[in-house]
Motif scaffolding. Structure first.
Motif, PDB file in Angstrom:
ATOM      1  N   THR A 175       0.838  -1.194   0.000  1.00 19.80           N
ATOM      2  CA  THR A 175       0.000   0.000   0.000  1.00 19.80           C
ATOM      3  C   THR A 175       0.872   1.244   0.000  1.00 19.80           C
ATOM      4  N   ILE A 176       0.411   2.261  -0.696  1.00 21.87           N
ATOM      5  CA  ILE A 176       1.131   3.535  -0.795  1.00 21.87           C
ATOM      6  C   ILE A 176       0.163   4.644  -0.415  1.00 21.87           C
ATOM      7  N   LEU A 177       0.626   5.554   0.430  1.00 24.83           N
ATOM      8  CA  LEU A 177      -0.158   6.730   0.818  1.00 24.83           C
ATOM      9  C   LEU A 177       0.443   7.951   0.146  1.00 24.83           C
ATOM     10  N   ALA A 178      -0.279   8.541  -0.806  1.00 28.66           N
ATOM     11  CA  ALA A 178       0.189   9.747  -1.493  1.00 28.66           C
ATOM     12  C   ALA A 178      -0.261  10.970  -0.702  1.00 28.66           C
ATOM     13  N   GLU A 179       0.668  11.916  -0.488  1.00 28.19           N
ATOM     14  CA  GLU A 179       0.370  13.115   0.290  1.00 28.19           C
ATOM     15  C   GLU A 179       0.568  14.399  -0.508  1.00 28.19           C
ATOM     16  N   GLY A 180       0.582  14.287  -1.825  1.00 28.96           N
ATOM     17  CA  GLY A 180       0.664  15.487  -2.651  1.00 28.96           C
ATOM     18  C   GLY A 180       2.073  15.867  -3.036  1.00 28.96           C
ATOM     19  N   GLY A 181       2.157  17.070  -3.624  1.00 32.08           N
ATOM     20  CA  GLY A 181       1.132  18.060  -3.807  1.00 32.08           C
ATOM     21  C   GLY A 181       0.208  17.819  -4.991  1.00 32.08           C
ATOM     22  N   PRO A 182      -0.578  18.871  -5.332  1.00 36.69           N
ATOM     23  CA  PRO A 182      -1.596  18.746  -6.362  1.00 36.69           C
ATOM     24  C   PRO A 182      -1.070  18.295  -7.728  1.00 36.69           C
ATOM     25  N   THR A 183       0.144  18.708  -8.094  1.00 31.18           N
ATOM     26  CA  THR A 183       0.676  18.295  -9.404  1.00 31.18           C
ATOM     27  C   THR A 183       0.968  16.805  -9.412  1.00 31.18           C
ATOM     28  N   LEU A 184       1.556  16.292  -8.331  1.00 34.49           N
ATOM     29  CA  LEU A 184       1.770  14.854  -8.226  1.00 34.49           C
ATOM     30  C   LEU A 184       0.434  14.125  -8.243  1.00 34.49           C
ATOM     31  N   ASN A 185      -0.557  14.656  -7.532  1.00 32.53           N
ATOM     32  CA  ASN A 185      -1.882  14.051  -7.543  1.00 32.53           C
ATOM     33  C   ASN A 185      -2.438  13.972  -8.956  1.00 32.53           C
ATOM     34  N   GLY A 186      -2.220  15.049  -9.731  1.00 32.55           N
ATOM     35  CA  GLY A 186      -2.702  15.072 -11.105  1.00 32.55           C
ATOM     36  C   GLY A 186      -2.059  14.002 -11.954  1.00 32.55           C
ATOM     37  N   GLU A 187      -0.762  13.798 -11.764  1.00 34.43           N
ATOM     38  CA  GLU A 187      -0.064  12.760 -12.526  1.00 34.43           C
ATOM     39  C   GLU A 187      -0.553  11.372 -12.133  1.00 34.43           C
ATOM     40  N   LEU A 188      -0.816  11.174 -10.853  1.00 33.50           N
ATOM     41  CA  LEU A 188      -1.358   9.888 -10.408  1.00 33.50           C
ATOM     42  C   LEU A 188      -2.749   9.650 -10.998  1.00 33.50           C
ATOM     43  N   ALA A 189      -3.571  10.699 -11.014  1.00 37.47           N
ATOM     44  CA  ALA A 189      -4.920  10.567 -11.580  1.00 37.47           C
ATOM     45  C   ALA A 189      -4.857  10.265 -13.069  1.00 37.47           C
ATOM     46  N   LYS A 190      -3.976  10.970 -13.779  1.00 33.19           N
ATOM     47  CA  LYS A 190      -3.848  10.753 -15.226  1.00 33.19           C
ATOM     48  C   LYS A 190      -3.410   9.330 -15.543  1.00 33.19           C
ATOM     49  N   ALA A 191      -2.544   8.785 -14.682  1.00 36.95           N
ATOM     50  CA  ALA A 191      -2.059   7.417 -14.880  1.00 36.95           C
ATOM     51  C   ALA A 191      -3.011   6.374 -14.316  1.00 36.95           C
ATOM     52  N   ARG A 192      -4.161   6.806 -13.812  1.00 36.83           N
ATOM     53  CA  ARG A 192      -5.167   5.913 -13.223  1.00 36.83           C
ATOM     54  C   ARG A 192      -4.580   5.083 -12.080  1.00 36.83           C
ATOM     55  N   LEU A 193      -3.850   5.755 -11.228  1.00 37.84           N
ATOM     56  CA  LEU A 193      -3.192   5.089 -10.106  1.00 37.84           C
ATOM     57  C   LEU A 193      -3.832   5.415  -8.764  1.00 37.84           C
ATOM     58  N   LEU A 194      -4.914   6.186  -8.770  1.00 39.80           N
ATOM     59  CA  LEU A 194      -5.568   6.540  -7.515  1.00 39.80           C
ATOM     60  C   LEU A 194      -6.686   5.540  -7.211  1.00 39.80           C
ATOM     61  N   ASP A 195      -6.500   4.778  -6.152  1.00 37.92           N
ATOM     62  CA  ASP A 195      -7.468   3.755  -5.774  1.00 37.92           C
ATOM     63  C   ASP A 195      -8.398   4.217  -4.655  1.00 37.92           C
ATOM     64  N   GLU A 196      -8.020   5.284  -3.960  1.00 42.67           N
ATOM     65  CA  GLU A 196      -8.889   5.880  -2.959  1.00 42.67           C
ATOM     66  C   GLU A 196      -8.459   7.315  -2.726  1.00 42.67           C
ATOM     67  N   LEU A 197      -9.431   8.203  -2.553  1.00 43.08           N
ATOM     68  CA  LEU A 197      -9.160   9.602  -2.227  1.00 43.08           C
ATOM     69  C   LEU A 197      -9.750   9.891  -0.858  1.00 43.08           C
ATOM     70  N   CYS A 198      -8.899  10.267   0.081  1.00 44.22           N
ATOM     71  CA  CYS A 198      -9.326  10.687   1.408  1.00 44.22           C
ATOM     72  C   CYS A 198      -9.208  12.204   1.447  1.00 44.22           C
ATOM     73  N   VAL A 199     -10.347  12.868   1.500  1.00 43.22           N
ATOM     74  CA  VAL A 199     -10.387  14.325   1.404  1.00 43.22           C
ATOM     75  C   VAL A 199     -10.945  14.902   2.697  1.00 43.22           C
ATOM     76  N   THR A 200     -10.157  15.743   3.342  1.00 45.14           N
ATOM     77  CA  THR A 200     -10.634  16.477   4.509  1.00 45.14           C
ATOM     78  C   THR A 200     -11.121  17.843   4.053  1.00 45.14           C
ATOM     79  N   LEU A 201     -12.385  18.134   4.305  1.00 45.10           N
ATOM     80  CA  LEU A 201     -12.952  19.441   3.969  1.00 45.10           C
ATOM     81  C   LEU A 201     -12.898  20.313   5.218  1.00 45.10           C
ATOM     82  N   ALA A 202     -12.006  21.309   5.195  1.00 43.28           N
ATOM     83  CA  ALA A 202     -11.805  22.174   6.355  1.00 43.28           C
ATOM     84  C   ALA A 202     -12.830  23.295   6.372  1.00 43.28           C
ATOM     85  N   PRO A 203     -13.387  23.641   7.534  1.00 39.93           N
ATOM     86  CA  PRO A 203     -14.392  24.709   7.623  1.00 39.93           C
ATOM     87  C   PRO A 203     -13.724  26.086   7.600  1.00 39.93           C
ATOM     88  N   LEU A 204     -13.020  26.349   6.507  1.00 38.25           N
ATOM     89  CA  LEU A 204     -12.231  27.576   6.365  1.00 38.25           C
ATOM     90  C   LEU A 204     -12.332  28.102   4.946  1.00 38.25           C
TER      91      LEU A 204
END
Length: 247
Positions: A175-204
């Motif tokens: 298992t691999i935990l990706a912690e960003g940033g957004p550009t790395l996330n984009g490359e992972l998404a483009k390569a279809r390598l994201l199997d789960e997205l854990c998103v914290t929505l901050a009240p800010l």
């Protein structure tokens, strides 16, 4: 923390909720963890830590405790002032009981392979880090890297993340935990390598010009996600999504 979906419960143990790890065929599963403000900002004054609260920080530690490897871009590693992973003895024992290393290694993605090799991130690490780089990186820098880290060459000019994930799998990561940033996330998404997205929505509200959660690489089509769970604590929402598998 309380669960709002799919099975309302108050309280709920976040360690139990997120122990439901994603899976992938033939490679390590990749789980992404990011925080975002209500208006879509992933950072404030250049760092994401300003958006977090106690519950988010606790979940950050839980997700790290479950993974084999943490994957991060070099820019995020520097901006967030990454140090070696530190975990309580209890967590280390639990990891050993599961057949994992006592602490997860951090894999840093960098095409240039240029770092301060004397920083605590390298010299104080109890689990030797990985540097994921490319053939075209300066040979002297790669040699320096090999003295304090495991070097993975994945690509000629730019890092091939599919190859990088496979290489980490060959070294024992399930298992691999990706912690960003957004550009790395984009490359992972483009390569279809994201199997789960854990998103914290901050009240800010962050405003400014911070990047989106996933940035840079354009997807060929909209990627559909299925909501797995929603939890809440201190007005923060903790959302978990997985890709919709199209038959």
């Amino acid at each position: 923390m309380r669960m709002l979906f799919p099975n309302p419960a108050d309280p709920v143990d976040p360690a139990a909720v997120y122990a439901d790890l994603p899976t992938a065929d033939g490679r390590p599963a990749v789980r992404l963890n990011m925080i975002v403000s209500v208006d879509g900002g992933t950072s404030w004054n250049g760092v994401s830590g300003a958006l977090g609260g106690p519950a988010d920080k606790a979940l950050f530690a839980i997700l790290r405790s479950l993974t084999d490897v943490v994957l991060v871009a070099s820019g995020t590693m520097r901006a967030e002032n990454y140090g070696p992973v530190v975990m309580p003895e209890r967590v280390q024992r639990e990891r050993r009981d599961r057949g994992q290393e006592p602490v997860p290694a951090i894999a840093v993605v960098s095409s240039s392979c240029r770092f301060d090799w004397s920083s605590p991130f390298f010299i104080a690490a109890t689990s030797r880090p990985y540097i994921v780089t490319v053939d075209s990186a300066d040979s002297a820098a790669r040699k320096q890297a090999s003295e304090v880290a495991e070097v993975i060459v994945a690509g000629e000019e730019t890092v091939d993340l599919g190859r990088a994930v496979d290489e980490l799998g060959a070294r024992g990561a399930g298992t691999i935990l990706a912690e960003g940033g957004p550009t790395l996330n984009g490359e992972l998404a483009k390569a279809r390598l994201l199997d789960e997205l854990c998103v914290t929505l901050a009240p800010l509200l962050a405003s400014g010009d911070a990047k989106r959660l996933i940035a840079g690489s354009a997807l060929a089509e909209l990627a559909q996600l299925a909501l797995q769970s929603i939890c809440e604590a201190d007005n923060y929402l903790f959302l978990r999504y997985r890709p919709v598998v199209v038959a």
